[in-house]
Design a protein around this motif. Structure first.
Motif, PDB file in Angstrom:
ATOM      1  N   ASN A  40       0.837  -1.201   0.000  1.00  0.00           N
ATOM      2  CA  ASN A  40       0.000   0.000   0.000  1.00  0.00           C
ATOM      3  C   ASN A  40       0.868   1.245   0.000  1.00  0.00           C
ATOM      4  OD1 ASN A  40      -2.847  -1.079   0.441  1.00  0.00           O
ATOM      5  ND2 ASN A  40      -1.670  -2.143   2.033  1.00  0.00           N
ATOM      6  N   TYR A  41       0.244   2.343  -0.424  1.00  0.00           N
ATOM      7  CA  TYR A  41       1.028   3.576  -0.516  1.00  0.00           C
ATOM      8  C   TYR A  41       1.583   4.000   0.837  1.00  0.00           C
ATOM      9  CZ  TYR A  41       2.845   6.859  -3.780  1.00  0.00           C
ATOM     10  OH  TYR A  41       3.720   7.514  -4.605  1.00  0.00           O
ATOM     11  N   TYR A 126     -15.451   2.937   4.151  1.00  0.00           N
ATOM     12  CA  TYR A 126     -15.756   3.994   5.137  1.00  0.00           C
ATOM     13  C   TYR A 126     -15.827   5.361   4.474  1.00  0.00           C
ATOM     14  CZ  TYR A 126     -11.108   6.133   5.957  1.00  0.00           C
ATOM     15  OH  TYR A 126      -9.934   6.844   5.836  1.00  0.00           O
ATOM     16  N   GLY A 147      -6.170   3.587  -9.587  1.00  0.00           N
ATOM     17  CA  GLY A 147      -5.292   3.025  -8.554  1.00  0.00           C
ATOM     18  C   GLY A 147      -6.022   2.009  -7.688  1.00  0.00           C
ATOM     19  N   GLY A 211      -6.890  11.128  -2.611  1.00  0.00           N
ATOM     20  CA  GLY A 211      -5.721  10.428  -2.078  1.00  0.00           C
ATOM     21  C   GLY A 211      -4.422  10.949  -2.675  1.00  0.00           C
ATOM     22  N   PHE A 233      -7.664  11.965   1.947  1.00  0.00           N
ATOM     23  CA  PHE A 233      -7.289  10.730   2.663  1.00  0.00           C
ATOM     24  C   PHE A 233      -5.892  10.241   2.310  1.00  0.00           C
ATOM     25  CE2 PHE A 233      -7.753   7.389  -0.549  1.00  0.00           C
ATOM     26  CZ  PHE A 233      -8.466   8.067  -1.533  1.00  0.00           C
ATOM     27  N   ARG A 257     -10.065  14.827   7.173  1.00  0.00           N
ATOM     28  CA  ARG A 257      -8.826  14.076   6.931  1.00  0.00           C
ATOM     29  C   ARG A 257      -8.871  12.768   7.729  1.00  0.00           C
ATOM     30  NH1 ARG A 257      -5.194  10.967   5.665  1.00  0.00           N
ATOM     31  NH2 ARG A 257      -3.228  11.680   4.798  1.00  0.00           N
ATOM     32  N   VAL A 259      -8.502   8.543   8.554  1.00  0.00           N
ATOM     33  CA  VAL A 259      -7.498   7.473   8.398  1.00  0.00           C
ATOM     34  C   VAL A 259      -8.098   6.150   8.860  1.00  0.00           C
ATOM     35  CG1 VAL A 259      -5.221   6.656   9.118  1.00  0.00           C
ATOM     36  CG2 VAL A 259      -5.598   9.076   8.819  1.00  0.00           C
TER      37      VAL A 259
HETATM   38  P1  NDP Z   1      -2.599   3.785  -5.740  1.00  0.00           P
HETATM   39  O1  NDP Z   1      -2.716   2.434  -6.316  1.00  0.00           O
HETATM   40  O2  NDP Z   1      -3.761   4.713  -5.855  1.00  0.00           O
HETATM   41  O3  NDP Z   1      -1.302   4.489  -6.338  1.00  0.00           O
HETATM   42  C1  NDP Z   1      -1.081   5.836  -6.157  1.00  0.00           C
HETATM   43  C2  NDP Z   1      -1.636   6.664  -7.325  1.00  0.00           C
HETATM   44  O4  NDP Z   1      -1.588   8.036  -6.965  1.00  0.00           O
HETATM   45  C3  NDP Z   1      -0.803   6.548  -8.600  1.00  0.00           C
HETATM   46  O5  NDP Z   1      -1.129   5.443  -9.386  1.00  0.00           O
HETATM   47  C4  NDP Z   1      -1.121   7.866  -9.285  1.00  0.00           C
HETATM   48  O6  NDP Z   1      -2.267   7.749 -10.149  1.00  0.00           O
HETATM   49  C5  NDP Z   1      -1.483   8.815  -8.131  1.00  0.00           C
HETATM   50  N1  NDP Z   1      -0.453   9.850  -7.977  1.00  0.00           N
HETATM   51  C6  NDP Z   1      -0.657  11.170  -8.113  1.00  0.00           C
HETATM   52  N2  NDP Z   1       0.464  11.852  -7.935  1.00  0.00           N
HETATM   53  C7  NDP Z   1       1.436  10.964  -7.684  1.00  0.00           C
HETATM   54  C8  NDP Z   1       2.824  11.068  -7.448  1.00  0.00           C
HETATM   55  N3  NDP Z   1       3.463  12.257  -7.422  1.00  0.00           N
HETATM   56  N4  NDP Z   1       3.533   9.954  -7.242  1.00  0.00           N
HETATM   57  C9  NDP Z   1       2.923   8.759  -7.254  1.00  0.00           C
HETATM   58  N5  NDP Z   1       1.591   8.579  -7.475  1.00  0.00           N
HETATM   59  C10 NDP Z   1       0.851   9.679  -7.699  1.00  0.00           C
HETATM   60  O7  NDP Z   1      -2.181   3.671  -4.175  1.00  0.00           O
HETATM   61  P2  NDP Z   1      -3.062   3.230  -2.924  1.00  0.00           P
HETATM   62  O8  NDP Z   1      -4.406   2.811  -3.384  1.00  0.00           O
HETATM   63  O9  NDP Z   1      -2.263   2.330  -2.069  1.00  0.00           O
HETATM   64  O10 NDP Z   1      -3.199   4.597  -2.125  1.00  0.00           O
HETATM   65  C11 NDP Z   1      -3.859   5.714  -2.698  1.00  0.00           C
HETATM   66  C12 NDP Z   1      -3.903   6.828  -1.676  1.00  0.00           C
HETATM   67  O11 NDP Z   1      -4.808   6.472  -0.661  1.00  0.00           O
HETATM   68  C13 NDP Z   1      -2.575   7.098  -0.997  1.00  0.00           C
HETATM   69  O12 NDP Z   1      -2.429   8.484  -0.801  1.00  0.00           O
HETATM   70  C14 NDP Z   1      -2.752   6.406   0.340  1.00  0.00           C
HETATM   71  O13 NDP Z   1      -1.947   6.939   1.331  1.00  0.00           O
HETATM   72  C15 NDP Z   1      -4.206   6.672   0.599  1.00  0.00           C
HETATM   73  N6  NDP Z   1      -4.838   5.789   1.573  1.00  0.00           N
HETATM   74  C16 NDP Z   1      -5.364   6.368   2.696  1.00  0.00           C
HETATM   75  C17 NDP Z   1      -6.065   5.639   3.607  1.00  0.00           C
HETATM   76  C18 NDP Z   1      -6.740   6.322   4.727  1.00  0.00           C
HETATM   77  O14 NDP Z   1      -7.521   5.701   5.461  1.00  0.00           O
HETATM   78  N7  NDP Z   1      -6.540   7.607   4.935  1.00  0.00           N
HETATM   79  C19 NDP Z   1      -6.149   4.170   3.493  1.00  0.00           C
HETATM   80  C20 NDP Z   1      -5.655   3.653   2.226  1.00  0.00           C
HETATM   81  C21 NDP Z   1      -4.982   4.452   1.316  1.00  0.00           C
HETATM   82  P3  NDP Z   1      -2.295   8.680 -11.468  1.00  0.00           P
HETATM   83  O15 NDP Z   1      -0.965   8.452 -12.112  1.00  0.00           O
HETATM   84  O16 NDP Z   1      -3.431   8.179 -12.266  1.00  0.00           O
HETATM   85  O17 NDP Z   1      -2.459  10.088 -10.971  1.00  0.00           O
END
Ligand code: NDP
Length: 319
Positions: A40-41, A126, A147, A211, A233, A257, A259
């Motif tokens: 995960n990110y 959620y 993503g 995100g 998020f 915001r 989590v």
């Molecule tokens: P993703 O599979 O969505 O990958 C990240 C995507 O973000 C990329 O594919 C890209 O899509 C986009 N992106 C935009 N700018 C950038 C950059 N500068 N560098 C890299 N990627 C970028 O990842 P996840 O699904 O694992 O996570 C997505 C987001 O959700 C993250 O920010 C993560 O922290 C957040 N998250 C938050 C949670 C919470 O409860 N708060 C829980 C789960 C995840 P594109 O190229 O199409 O723009």
């Protein structure tokens, strides 16, 4: 056992595969023998130090496998159960996890899907059901719509009857976002505010599930309609360091915001959300797409691919 540890924060070269002792279940915990590990990110934020952790640390926040041992006081899980879980330190062969965050997988669900669906599936759940409750007819904006998490938000928002406006960075991802339920897909290079106002007939969106963070913040905020909700998020495109309340005044906007790990602090909260999300996955209404399964030793490649914006859907490590 093998584990991926970080001793100093930084790039993918800081991911080291090491031998460390197998953990023992403390009271309230179970030890899971991992089969698959979700990438995960947030693992990238932990590796780079954006979200600081005490070092050295084993990365990873979710996995699936079989319960190997059960700590004192755990009554609803048993050795041999097939489970998925949320927790820390999952990039390892075994993990000791708080039992409240462990979910028995439905009989027909493969272990790989069990590792792929929890963190991102429950997050999408959620966000769409609770943080802002999407209503039929809403305009919902979803950056990173191809993503892992974004693709599930698009699907759930569409199931709720919304018109989804996805945003992606490349032409290649446009069709994927459409397949996830986005009625409209914008490229990040577009004039996003103007396009969203046009699509919504000038009213603006009801909610943005963002995100990506700083890279799109101004444009997305301006694309919200009156009483709109900005749900921030994540920060894949940079942390939103300051939100000026004065910017929210003209349209009475809200900014949130949330989590997942703070959202799900009790067993009841975990069971409530999983009972709303897992049946959708089992019935195929919510489709978990696995981008790629990497060998455990290839973890650095998985991080590089996720950061490189080339992935669509879920990344897993396999033991
Ligand atoms: P993703 O599979 O969505 O990958 C990240 C995507 O973000 C990329 O594919 C890209 O899509 C986009 N992106 C935009 N700018 C950038 C950059 N500068 N560098 C890299 N990627 C970028 O990842 P996840 O699904 O694992 O996570 C997505 C987001 O959700 C993250 O920010 C993560 O922290 C957040 N998250 C938050 C949670 C919470 O409860 N708060 C829980 C789960 C995840 P594109 O190229 O199409 O723009």
């Amino acid at each position: 056992m093998k584990a991926v540890r970080v001793h100093t924060t930084g790039g993918i070269d800081k991911l080291t595969i090491e031998e460390i002792p197998v953990p023992v279940a403390k009271p309230g915990e179970v030890v899971v023998k991992n089969a698959f590990i979700g990438v995960n990110y947030i693992d990238i934020y932990h590796r780079t130090g954006l979200y600081p952790l005490a070092l050295p640390v084993v990365l990873g926040r979710e996995g699936s496998g079989v319960v190997e041992s059960v700590g004192e006081g755990v009554s609803d899980l048993a050795v041999g159960d097939r489970v998925g879980y949320l927790g820390s330190h999952s990039y390892a062969e075994y993990n000791a996890v708080a039992a409240i965050h462990v979910v028995k997988l439905p009989a027909g669900m493969e272990l790989e899907k069990g590792a792929a669906c929890l963190l991102q599936g429950l997050t999408a759940g959620y966000l769409v059901f609770d943080s802002y409750k999407v209503q039929r007819g809403d305009f919902v904006v979803v950056p990173a719509a191809a993503g892992g998490t974004g693709s599930l938000i698009c699907q759930l928002a569409k199931l709720q009857g919304a018109t989804v406006i996805g945003i992606v960075s490349t032409e290649k991802k446009v069709q994927i976002a459409k397949d996830n339920g986005a009625a409209h897909v914008l490229l990040t290079s577009a004039d996003i505010t103007a396009e969203i106002l046009k699509i919504t007939g000038g009213r603006g969106a009801h909610v943005v599930y963002d995100g990506v963070g700083m890279a799109l913040y101004e444009q997305l905020r301006k694309s919200l309609g009156k009483r709109g909700m900005y749900v921030s998020f994540g920060n894949a495109g940079g942390l939103i360091e300051k939100v000026n309340p004065a910017d929210l005044i003209p349209k009475c906007l809200s900014f949130m915001r949330p989590v997942l790990f703070q959202y799900l602090e009790t067993r009841e909260e975990v069971l409530d959300l999983t009972s709303r999300v897992l049946p959708l996955i089992e019935s195929g209404k919510l489709n978990i797409q696995i981008h790629k399964i990497y060998d455990f030793d290839n973890v650095a490649q998985a991080h590089q691919d996720l950061e490189g914006r080339g992935t669509t859907g879920k990344l897993l490590l396999k033991l």
